[in-house]
Write a protein that holds these residues in place. Sequence first.
Motif, PDB file in Angstrom:
ATOM      1  N   CYS A  34       0.829  -1.213   0.000  1.00 26.39           N
ATOM      2  CA  CYS A  34       0.000   0.000   0.000  1.00 26.39           C
ATOM      3  C   CYS A  34       0.858   1.255   0.000  1.00 26.39           C
ATOM      4  O   CYS A  34       0.533   2.232  -0.678  1.00 26.39           O
ATOM      5  N   LEU A  37       2.130   1.787  -3.524  1.00 27.05           N
ATOM      6  CA  LEU A  37       1.075   2.319  -4.387  1.00 27.05           C
ATOM      7  C   LEU A  37       0.803   3.787  -4.101  1.00 27.05           C
ATOM      8  O   LEU A  37       0.567   4.568  -5.025  1.00 27.05           O
ATOM      9  N   LEU A  38       0.846   4.173  -2.845  1.00 27.68           N
ATOM     10  CA  LEU A  38       0.654   5.577  -2.490  1.00 27.68           C
ATOM     11  C   LEU A  38       1.771   6.440  -3.065  1.00 27.68           C
ATOM     12  O   LEU A  38       1.508   7.525  -3.615  1.00 27.68           O
ATOM     13  N   LEU A  40       3.473   5.774  -5.732  1.00 28.64           N
ATOM     14  CA  LEU A  40       3.225   5.803  -7.173  1.00 28.64           C
ATOM     15  C   LEU A  40       2.163   6.838  -7.531  1.00 28.64           C
ATOM     16  O   LEU A  40       2.321   7.584  -8.515  1.00 28.64           O
ATOM     17  N   VAL A  41       1.111   6.921  -6.757  1.00 31.72           N
ATOM     18  CA  VAL A  41       0.045   7.892  -7.010  1.00 31.72           C
ATOM     19  C   VAL A  41       0.561   9.319  -6.827  1.00 31.72           C
ATOM     20  O   VAL A  41       0.267  10.208  -7.635  1.00 31.72           O
ATOM     21  N   ILE A  42       1.326   9.545  -5.786  1.00 29.92           N
ATOM     22  CA  ILE A  42       1.892  10.877  -5.553  1.00 29.92           C
ATOM     23  C   ILE A  42       2.829  11.267  -6.694  1.00 29.92           C
ATOM     24  O   ILE A  42       2.795  12.395  -7.193  1.00 29.92           O
ATOM     25  N   ALA A  44       2.739  10.168  -9.821  1.00 28.27           N
ATOM     26  CA  ALA A  44       1.943  10.415 -11.027  1.00 28.27           C
ATOM     27  C   ALA A  44       1.253  11.778 -10.953  1.00 28.27           C
ATOM     28  O   ALA A  44       1.193  12.506 -11.956  1.00 28.27           O
ATOM     29  N   PHE A  45       0.751  12.136  -9.779  1.00 32.40           N
ATOM     30  CA  PHE A  45       0.095  13.433  -9.630  1.00 32.40           C
ATOM     31  C   PHE A  45       1.092  14.574  -9.826  1.00 32.40           C
ATOM     32  O   PHE A  45       0.803  15.539 -10.546  1.00 32.40           O
TER      33      PHE A  45
END
Length: 56
Positions: A34, A37-38, A40-42, A44-45
């Motif tokens: 998790c 993944l967090l 990765l999201v940060i 990408a943003f």
Amino acid sequence: MRKLLLFKEIYAEAFRDWTFRMLTKYFKAYSWFCFALLILVIYAFIYRVSTGFVFA
């Protein structure tokens, strides 16, 4: 009947600690997954914001 109950108690005692260790390792791996993944999201943003992506 007494032997069956004794066998059941020995079996339950043998796997009680094993289950706790297995769950501990599972949740530790799940937490790292998790967290990855967090991150990765940060990433990408931040990438989308820095390249001028329109959020409309």
